[in-house]
Write a protein that holds these residues in place. Structure first.
Motif, short mmCIF file in Angstrom:
data_model
loop_
_atom_site.label_atom_id
_atom_site.label_comp_id
_atom_site.label_asym_id
_atom_site.label_seq_id
_atom_site.Cartn_x
_atom_site.Cartn_y
_atom_site.Cartn_z
N ILE A 237 0.84 -1.19 0.00
CA ILE A 237 0.00 0.00 0.00
C ILE A 237 0.88 1.24 0.00
O ILE A 237 1.80 1.35 0.82
CB ILE A 237 -0.95 0.01 1.22
CG1 ILE A 237 -1.89 -1.21 1.14
CG2 ILE A 237 -1.75 1.30 1.27
CD1 ILE A 237 -2.73 -1.43 2.39
N VAL A 238 0.63 2.11 -0.94
CA VAL A 238 1.38 3.37 -1.04
C VAL A 238 0.43 4.52 -0.75
O VAL A 238 -0.57 4.71 -1.45
CB VAL A 238 2.01 3.54 -2.44
CG1 VAL A 238 2.82 4.84 -2.50
CG2 VAL A 238 2.90 2.34 -2.79
N SER B 37 1.54 -0.13 9.12
CA SER B 37 2.74 -0.91 8.81
C SER B 37 3.08 -1.88 9.93
O SER B 37 3.61 -2.97 9.69
CB SER B 37 3.93 0.03 8.54
OG SER B 37 4.22 0.79 9.70
N ILE B 38 2.74 -1.51 11.16
CA ILE B 38 2.94 -2.41 12.31
C ILE B 38 1.89 -3.53 12.27
O ILE B 38 2.21 -4.71 12.40
CB ILE B 38 2.83 -1.63 13.64
CG1 ILE B 38 3.98 -0.61 13.76
CG2 ILE B 38 2.84 -2.58 14.83
CD1 ILE B 38 3.81 0.37 14.92
N ILE C 262 1.97 -7.33 4.66
CA ILE C 262 1.38 -6.12 4.08
C ILE C 262 2.33 -4.98 4.43
O ILE C 262 2.54 -4.69 5.60
CB ILE C 262 -0.02 -5.82 4.64
CG1 ILE C 262 -0.97 -7.01 4.39
CG2 ILE C 262 -0.59 -4.55 4.00
CD1 ILE C 262 -2.32 -6.85 5.06
N ARG C 263 2.94 -4.40 3.43
CA ARG C 263 3.90 -3.31 3.65
C ARG C 263 3.25 -1.99 3.23
O ARG C 263 2.68 -1.89 2.15
CB ARG C 263 5.18 -3.58 2.86
CG ARG C 263 5.81 -4.91 3.26
CD ARG C 263 7.10 -5.20 2.54
NE ARG C 263 7.42 -6.63 2.64
CZ ARG C 263 8.48 -7.19 2.10
NH1 ARG C 263 9.36 -6.46 1.42
NH2 ARG C 263 8.68 -8.50 2.23
N VAL C 264 3.36 -1.03 4.13
CA VAL C 264 2.69 0.26 3.92
C VAL C 264 3.74 1.37 3.96
O VAL C 264 4.53 1.46 4.91
CB VAL C 264 1.61 0.51 5.01
CG1 VAL C 264 0.78 1.75 4.66
CG2 VAL C 264 0.70 -0.71 5.17
N ASN D 2 9.20 -1.24 4.43
CA ASN D 2 7.97 -1.06 5.19
C ASN D 2 8.13 0.21 6.01
O ASN D 2 9.19 0.46 6.56
CB ASN D 2 7.72 -2.27 6.11
CG ASN D 2 6.30 -2.31 6.65
OD1 ASN D 2 5.38 -1.76 6.05
ND2 ASN D 2 6.11 -2.97 7.79
N ARG D 3 7.09 1.01 6.08
CA ARG D 3 7.03 2.30 6.79
C ARG D 3 8.17 3.24 6.47
O ARG D 3 8.88 3.74 7.33
CB ARG D 3 6.85 2.11 8.30
CG ARG D 3 7.84 1.30 9.01
CD ARG D 3 7.46 1.10 10.47
NE ARG D 3 7.03 2.30 11.17
CZ ARG D 3 7.04 2.41 12.49
NH1 ARG D 3 7.44 1.42 13.24
NH2 ARG D 3 6.62 3.52 13.06
N THR D 4 8.31 3.48 5.17
CA THR D 4 9.29 4.44 4.67
C THR D 4 8.57 5.61 4.02
O THR D 4 7.57 5.41 3.32
CB THR D 4 10.21 3.74 3.63
OG1 THR D 4 10.94 2.71 4.28
CG2 THR D 4 11.17 4.71 2.97
#
Length: 309
Positions: free
Chosen positions: A152-153, A185-186, A193-195, A238-240
């Motif tokens: 997810i972006v 992201s957590i 699932i990377r956000v 993830n969470r960048t």
């Protein structure tokens, strides 16, 4: 240059790009399709202030993708309408069986200084940018958890991160998306699932007025696309918060300083005022992995100082 490893190959992946009828969203959709993804091209087709609507902009991008040999479907849902968004996800699953990638790109502008801004214009911008992304993400969340894969972006902005005159509504919504990313992201990590967030600088219909003519070419939306591809890829971080514009890429961080223990005394307010520069000193600052880091730092300093007393 070659593509490098196959992680930027999107064959077999299904992507949804919102606000993809023009500008940045269109470039995102074209790039994902060119690398093998099946793409839902979502666009309400309204004016840049969010008024009106027509699916023709989305359909034109679909036609372009199909002409190049790709697969795509057009969707005219407003991201502010959760039922319409759910129907869009169902349409993607009915057609292709899954949804791997969601690029929350849809947005509008209602720029005015805060003094002159109507509250309805503030709320509408927050509804489209923040709640629009929430609606789309909520609609794919269970599916991505079930298939144990999702990318997810969120589209944030330098306005949200750092401010910009006349854009309090847009900035508030855009930084809210970073906060949304931090927790999702957590929560999504266990099921891959990377956000992530993308902060683009691009001359599109929405921002063209902000750029001098000679800069329009350098800041064309295509220059932002590599950052989106990396954030949507199988090997995505993830969470960048990745920033991109005119061929340059940066990362933004929300940091926590080391701080100073001042205790809980009658004169602590005066102590804090006197030592504020020490509290805000950025030497040794950290990027917390969760909100618990703040409390942990406070407890550690408190305990260390309790031993000294």
């Amino acid at each position: 240059m070659s593509n490098g490893s196959s992680n930027l190959d999107f064959k077999g992946r299904v992507a949804i790009v919102t606000g993809a009828g023009g500008g940045l969203g269109r470039q995102h959709a074209l790039a994902l399709a060119a690398r093998g993804a099946k793409v839902v091209v979502n666009d309400l087709g309204g004016a840049r202030d969010g008024s009106g609507g027509s699916v023709s902009a989305a359909q034109a991008v679909v036609d372009e993708i199909k002409a190049a040999g790709g697969e795509a479907i057009a969707n005219g849902a407003s991201v502010t309408d959760f039922e319409a968004v759910q129907a869009m996800i169902k349409e993607a699953v009915d057609a292709w069986g899954r949804v791997d990638i969601l690029v929350n790109n849809a947005g509008i502008l209602r720029d005015k200084s805060f003094a002159k801004m109507d509250l309805a214009d503030f709320k509408l911008v927050v509804d489209v940018h923040l709640m629009g992304a929430v609606n789309c993400t909520k609609a794919v969340w269970a599916l991505m958890n079930e298939q144990k894969y999702g990318r997810i972006v969120m589209t944030t902005s330098s306005t949200g991160l750092y401010g910009n005159f006349g854009q309090s509504n847009y900035g508030a919504a855009k930084l809210a998306l970073v906060g949304l990313m931090q927790t999702l992201s957590i929560e999504g990590a266990k099921n891959d699932i990377r956000v992530n967030c993308l902060a683009p600088t691009a001359a599109t219909r929405m921002t063209e007025d902000l750029f001098p003519k000679e800069m329009l070419e350098a800041f064309r939306p295509e220059a932002v696309v590599p950052a989106m591809l990396v954030l949507a890829a199988q090997d995505a971080p993830n969470r960048t918060v990745l920033c991109a514009g005119a061929g340059t890429f940066e990362a933004a961080h929300i940091t926590l300083t080391q701080g100073a223990w001042l205790g809980i005394e009658a004169d602590t307010p005066e102590q804090l005022a006197a030592r504020l520069s020490e509290v805000t000193d950025r030497e040794g600052e950290a990027v917390p992995q969760s909100g618990a880091a703040q409390g942990a730092n406070e407890v550690a300093k408190g305990m260390a100082n309790a031993k000294r007393i």
